[in-house]
Design a protein around this motif. Structure first.
Motif, PDB file in Angstrom:
ATOM      1  N   UNK A  58     -15.510  93.224  67.329  1.00  0.00           N
ATOM      2  CA  UNK A  58     -14.957  94.475  67.729  1.00  0.00           C
ATOM      3  C   UNK A  58     -13.642  94.913  66.773  1.00  0.00           C
ATOM      4  N   UNK A  59     -12.744  93.873  66.574  1.00  0.00           N
ATOM      5  CA  UNK A  59     -11.605  94.031  65.675  1.00  0.00           C
ATOM      6  C   UNK A  59     -11.881  93.754  64.300  1.00  0.00           C
ATOM      7  N   UNK A  60     -11.903  94.508  63.327  1.00  0.00           N
ATOM      8  CA  UNK A  60     -12.640  94.255  62.003  1.00  0.00           C
ATOM      9  C   UNK A  60     -11.293  94.175  61.211  1.00  0.00           C
ATOM     10  N   UNK A  61     -10.137  94.812  61.480  1.00  0.00           N
ATOM     11  CA  UNK A  61      -9.010  94.468  60.646  1.00  0.00           C
ATOM     12  C   UNK A  61      -8.230  93.300  61.079  1.00  0.00           C
ATOM     13  N   UNK A  62      -7.688  92.590  60.081  1.00  0.00           N
ATOM     14  CA  UNK A  62      -6.790  91.284  60.156  1.00  0.00           C
ATOM     15  C   UNK A  62      -5.625  91.837  60.869  1.00  0.00           C
ATOM     16  N   UNK A  63      -5.205  91.106  61.896  1.00  0.00           N
ATOM     17  CA  UNK A  63      -4.011  91.278  62.526  1.00  0.00           C
ATOM     18  C   UNK A  63      -2.828  90.896  62.114  1.00  0.00           C
ATOM     19  N   UNK A  64      -1.575  91.618  62.110  1.00  0.00           N
ATOM     20  CA  UNK A  64      -0.532  91.072  61.424  1.00  0.00           C
ATOM     21  C   UNK A  64       0.247  89.723  61.856  1.00  0.00           C
ATOM     22  N   UNK A  65       0.727  88.771  61.235  1.00  0.00           N
ATOM     23  CA  UNK A  65       1.094  87.575  61.803  1.00  0.00           C
ATOM     24  C   UNK A  65       2.288  87.777  62.720  1.00  0.00           C
ATOM     25  N   UNK A  66       3.256  88.674  62.263  1.00  0.00           N
ATOM     26  CA  UNK A  66       4.490  88.678  62.987  1.00  0.00           C
ATOM     27  C   UNK A  66       4.549  90.211  63.359  1.00  0.00           C
ATOM     28  N   UNK A  67       4.831  90.497  64.577  1.00  0.00           N
ATOM     29  CA  UNK A  67       4.898  92.042  64.815  1.00  0.00           C
ATOM     30  C   UNK A  67       6.271  92.400  65.247  1.00  0.00           C
ATOM     31  N   UNK A  68       6.750  93.464  64.367  1.00  0.00           N
ATOM     32  CA  UNK A  68       8.291  93.766  64.606  1.00  0.00           C
ATOM     33  C   UNK A  68       8.378  94.506  65.930  1.00  0.00           C
ATOM     34  N   UNK A  69       9.409  94.049  66.795  1.00  0.00           N
ATOM     35  CA  UNK A  69       9.688  94.962  67.922  1.00  0.00           C
ATOM     36  C   UNK A  69      10.858  95.778  67.306  1.00  0.00           C
ATOM     37  N   UNK A  70      10.782  97.086  68.226  1.00  0.00           N
ATOM     38  CA  UNK A  70      11.871  98.052  67.828  1.00  0.00           C
ATOM     39  C   UNK A  70      13.121  97.325  67.997  1.00  0.00           C
ATOM     40  N   UNK A  71      14.049  98.044  67.260  1.00  0.00           N
ATOM     41  CA  UNK A  71      15.505  97.475  67.020  1.00  0.00           C
ATOM     42  C   UNK A  71      16.154  97.638  68.682  1.00  0.00           C
ATOM     43  N   UNK A  72      15.754  98.546  69.458  1.00  0.00           N
ATOM     44  CA  UNK A  72      16.406  98.732  70.730  1.00  0.00           C
ATOM     45  C   UNK A  72      15.793  97.864  71.868  1.00  0.00           C
ATOM     46  N   UNK A  73      14.698  97.032  71.429  1.00  0.00           N
ATOM     47  CA  UNK A  73      14.098  96.365  72.483  1.00  0.00           C
ATOM     48  C   UNK A  73      12.889  97.167  72.872  1.00  0.00           C
ATOM     49  N   UNK A  74      12.052  96.648  73.749  1.00  0.00           N
ATOM     50  CA  UNK A  74      10.533  97.424  74.094  1.00  0.00           C
ATOM     51  C   UNK A  74      11.216  98.301  75.420  1.00  0.00           C
ATOM     52  N   UNK A  75      10.114  99.052  75.796  1.00  0.00           N
ATOM     53  CA  UNK A  75      10.817  99.830  76.922  1.00  0.00           C
ATOM     54  C   UNK A  75      11.148  99.072  78.374  1.00  0.00           C
ATOM     55  N   UNK A  76      10.150  98.028  78.430  1.00  0.00           N
ATOM     56  CA  UNK A  76      10.453  97.152  79.559  1.00  0.00           C
ATOM     57  C   UNK A  76      11.712  96.626  79.716  1.00  0.00           C
ATOM     58  N   UNK A  77      12.087  96.037  78.404  1.00  0.00           N
ATOM     59  CA  UNK A  77      13.369  95.295  78.277  1.00  0.00           C
ATOM     60  C   UNK A  77      14.604  96.308  78.568  1.00  0.00           C
ATOM     61  N   UNK A  78      14.395  97.587  77.839  1.00  0.00           N
ATOM     62  CA  UNK A  78      15.519  98.416  78.163  1.00  0.00           C
ATOM     63  C   UNK A  78      15.528  99.128  79.650  1.00  0.00           C
ATOM     64  N   UNK A  79      14.332  99.192  80.208  1.00  0.00           N
ATOM     65  CA  UNK A  79      14.637  99.522  81.876  1.00  0.00           C
ATOM     66  C   UNK A  79      15.131  98.411  82.764  1.00  0.00           C
ATOM     67  N   UNK A  80      14.805  97.149  82.128  1.00  0.00           N
ATOM     68  CA  UNK A  80      15.110  95.878  82.959  1.00  0.00           C
ATOM     69  C   UNK A  80      16.514  95.594  82.773  1.00  0.00           C
ATOM     70  N   UNK A  81      17.312  95.641  81.728  1.00  0.00           N
ATOM     71  CA  UNK A  81      18.641  95.603  81.556  1.00  0.00           C
ATOM     72  C   UNK A  81      19.466  96.972  81.533  1.00  0.00           C
ATOM     73  N   UNK A  82      19.040  97.842  82.163  1.00  0.00           N
ATOM     74  CA  UNK A  82      19.565  98.958  82.438  1.00  0.00           C
ATOM     75  C   UNK A  82      20.160  99.842  81.531  1.00  0.00           C
ATOM     76  N   UNK A  83      19.653 100.192  80.491  1.00  0.00           N
ATOM     77  CA  UNK A  83      20.353 101.077  79.301  1.00  0.00           C
ATOM     78  C   UNK A  83      20.490 102.321  80.190  1.00  0.00           C
ATOM     79  N   UNK A  84      21.404 103.201  79.705  1.00  0.00           N
ATOM     80  CA  UNK A  84      21.815 104.353  80.491  1.00  0.00           C
ATOM     81  C   UNK A  84      20.790 105.615  79.904  1.00  0.00           C
TER      82      UNK A  84
END
Length: 90
Positions: A58-84
């Protein structure tokens, strides 16, 4: 631009025991050779560096080894930690 090969020439360079011409034509029609061969008249022409693509994978492209997260964190992290809400983009 590289010189295009017909299917039999490409198969002889790629495989030690090349498949039959009918198999190669079927692969070309089904899109199993990448980049796709071009039909020139009655003959398919393919780039020398083309490869066979296994359709069962199914997946013909090689996956990158290290996936960079957004600098502000993921949406779940921002919601969990109460960003304004004022600092979020709208």
């Amino acid at each position: 631009m590289a010189k295009l090969l017909n299917l039999q020439e490409w198969a002889e360079e790629t495989y030690s025991k090349p498949p039959s011409l009918s198999t190669l034509r079927r692969w070309a029609r089904q899109g199993r050779i990448y980049p796709a061969p071009e039909l020139h008249g009655k003959e398919y022409k393919v780039q020398p560096d083309a490869t066979y693509v296994d359709p069962s994978k199914k997946n013909l492209r090689p996956k990158p080894k290290h996936l960079k997260l957004p600098t502000g964190g993921t949406l779940l992290e921002r919601l969990t930690h109460g960003e304004k809400a004022s600092s979020l983009r709208r």
